[in-house]
Motif scaffolding. Structure first.
Motif, PDB file in Angstrom:
ATOM      1  N   VAL A  87       0.821  -1.203   0.000  1.00 57.43           N
ATOM      2  CA  VAL A  87       0.000   0.000   0.000  1.00 57.43           C
ATOM      3  C   VAL A  87       0.866   1.269   0.000  1.00 57.43           C
ATOM      4  O   VAL A  87       0.383   2.345  -0.355  1.00 57.43           O
ATOM      5  N   LEU A  88       2.132   1.144   0.326  1.00 51.05           N
ATOM      6  CA  LEU A  88       3.032   2.303   0.325  1.00 51.05           C
ATOM      7  C   LEU A  88       3.578   2.530  -1.080  1.00 51.05           C
ATOM      8  O   LEU A  88       4.103   1.614  -1.708  1.00 51.05           O
ATOM      9  N   LEU A  89       3.482   3.763  -1.574  1.00 56.25           N
ATOM     10  CA  LEU A  89       4.052   4.071  -2.884  1.00 56.25           C
ATOM     11  C   LEU A  89       5.577   4.035  -2.842  1.00 56.25           C
ATOM     12  O   LEU A  89       6.220   3.703  -3.824  1.00 56.25           O
ATOM     13  N   LYS A  90       6.157   4.407  -1.699  1.00 53.98           N
ATOM     14  CA  LYS A  90       7.600   4.306  -1.492  1.00 53.98           C
ATOM     15  C   LYS A  90       7.831   3.285  -0.388  1.00 53.98           C
ATOM     16  O   LYS A  90       7.613   3.577   0.777  1.00 53.98           O
ATOM     17  N   PRO A  91       8.261   2.065  -0.748  1.00 55.46           N
ATOM     18  CA  PRO A  91       8.452   1.039   0.281  1.00 55.46           C
ATOM     19  C   PRO A  91       9.505   1.440   1.307  1.00 55.46           C
ATOM     20  O   PRO A  91      10.458   2.139   0.991  1.00 55.46           O
ATOM     21  N   ARG A  92       9.300   0.989   2.513  1.00 56.23           N
ATOM     22  CA  ARG A  92      10.260   1.261   3.588  1.00 56.23           C
ATOM     23  C   ARG A  92      11.476   0.361   3.420  1.00 56.23           C
ATOM     24  O   ARG A  92      11.387  -0.727   2.868  1.00 56.23           O
ATOM     25  N   PHE A  93      12.615   0.809   3.938  1.00 60.77           N
ATOM     26  CA  PHE A  93      13.818  -0.030   3.934  1.00 60.77           C
ATOM     27  C   PHE A  93      13.714  -0.999   5.105  1.00 60.77           C
ATOM     28  O   PHE A  93      13.619  -0.597   6.257  1.00 60.77           O
ATOM     29  N   SER A  94      13.707  -2.284   4.802  1.00 58.45           N
ATOM     30  CA  SER A  94      13.653  -3.316   5.834  1.00 58.45           C
ATOM     31  C   SER A  94      14.364  -4.551   5.302  1.00 58.45           C
ATOM     32  O   SER A  94      14.843  -4.576   4.167  1.00 58.45           O
ATOM     33  N   GLU A  95      14.392  -5.598   6.125  1.00 59.96           N
ATOM     34  CA  GLU A  95      15.033  -6.839   5.678  1.00 59.96           C
ATOM     35  C   GLU A  95      14.289  -7.448   4.493  1.00 59.96           C
ATOM     36  O   GLU A  95      14.867  -8.194   3.717  1.00 59.96           O
ATOM     37  N   LYS A  96      13.016  -7.127   4.340  1.00 59.62           N
ATOM     38  CA  LYS A  96      12.245  -7.643   3.207  1.00 59.62           C
ATOM     39  C   LYS A  96      12.544  -6.890   1.912  1.00 59.62           C
ATOM     40  O   LYS A  96      12.372  -7.431   0.832  1.00 59.62           O
ATOM     41  N   THR A  97      12.956  -5.640   2.030  1.00 59.68           N
ATOM     42  CA  THR A  97      13.138  -4.812   0.833  1.00 59.68           C
ATOM     43  C   THR A  97      14.592  -4.427   0.577  1.00 59.68           C
ATOM     44  O   THR A  97      14.851  -3.557  -0.244  1.00 59.68           O
ATOM     45  N   TRP A  98      15.539  -5.061   1.250  1.00 64.36           N
ATOM     46  CA  TRP A  98      16.941  -4.673   1.061  1.00 64.36           C
ATOM     47  C   TRP A  98      17.381  -4.894  -0.376  1.00 64.36           C
ATOM     48  O   TRP A  98      18.167  -4.117  -0.918  1.00 64.36           O
ATOM     49  N   LEU A  99      16.896  -5.950  -1.024  1.00 67.68           N
ATOM     50  CA  LEU A  99      17.266  -6.199  -2.412  1.00 67.68           C
ATOM     51  C   LEU A  99      16.708  -5.116  -3.325  1.00 67.68           C
ATOM     52  O   LEU A  99      17.387  -4.640  -4.236  1.00 67.68           O
ATOM     53  N   LEU A 100      15.480  -4.707  -3.063  1.00 73.03           N
ATOM     54  CA  LEU A 100      14.853  -3.649  -3.860  1.00 73.03           C
ATOM     55  C   LEU A 100      15.655  -2.358  -3.789  1.00 73.03           C
ATOM     56  O   LEU A 100      15.883  -1.693  -4.797  1.00 73.03           O
ATOM     57  N   TRP A 101      16.100  -1.990  -2.598  1.00 75.33           N
ATOM     58  CA  TRP A 101      16.850  -0.750  -2.420  1.00 75.33           C
ATOM     59  C   TRP A 101      18.333  -0.923  -2.756  1.00 75.33           C
ATOM     60  O   TRP A 101      18.973   0.017  -3.221  1.00 75.33           O
ATOM     61  N   GLY A 102      18.878  -2.107  -2.529  1.00 76.32           N
ATOM     62  CA  GLY A 102      20.310  -2.308  -2.719  1.00 76.32           C
ATOM     63  C   GLY A 102      20.720  -2.661  -4.137  1.00 76.32           C
ATOM     64  O   GLY A 102      21.871  -2.435  -4.531  1.00 76.32           O
TER      65      GLY A 102
END
Length: 145
Positions: A87-102
């Protein structure tokens, strides 16, 4: 040019007049939060821009939570707990999204390393063939040697 400017469509927000809070500060907070939340029906629009019924319900929920005294963070956390991180347009940085941001950073670093390695390997190698004797004499004639 003036007519074109006047007739051009302005950004249309889906917030209905009956949704607007009387307190301008709370309304500004609600609009800021609504701009960060994805419409689960449209998926590429915020709930602030969407005309979907679910988006309207979410806008009303955000405003209700703000009127009840929740902080912006608490409102967003409440919505995320019900609908998930999507639901977030900008996902939060977390262990679930580290690949997305990294991934973009890693790809940029790997690309830079590849360029350096390629340039170093290529630096020691000759880039062409030696001139023949005829070509050297012709070049000397052209240069006036």
């Amino acid at each position: 040019m003036l007519a074109l400017t006047l007739l051009s469509p302005l950004p249309a927000f889906a917030v209905n007049p009956d949704e607007v809070l009387p307190d301008p500060a709370l309304e500004a907070r609600a609009r800021t939060i609504s701009a960060e939340l994805r419409c689960m029906v449209c998926q590429n629009q915020s709930i602030d821009d969407s005309n979907a019924d679910l988006a309207r319900d979410l806008r009303l929920l955000v405003r209700k939570r703000l009127v009840d005294g929740d902080s912006d963070r608490q409102v967003v956390d409440y919505i995320v707990s019900r609908y998930g991180e999507f639901v977030l347009l900008k996902p939060r940085f977390s262990e679930k999204t580290w690949l997305l941001w990294g991934a973009p950073i890693a790809l940029f670093v790997l690309g830079g390393i590849s360029l350096v390695v390629f340039a170093r390997r290529r630096a020691g190698k000759p880039t062409g063939t030696r001139l023949t004797a005829e070509e050297e004499t012709r070049l000397d004639e052209i240069l006036g040697k």
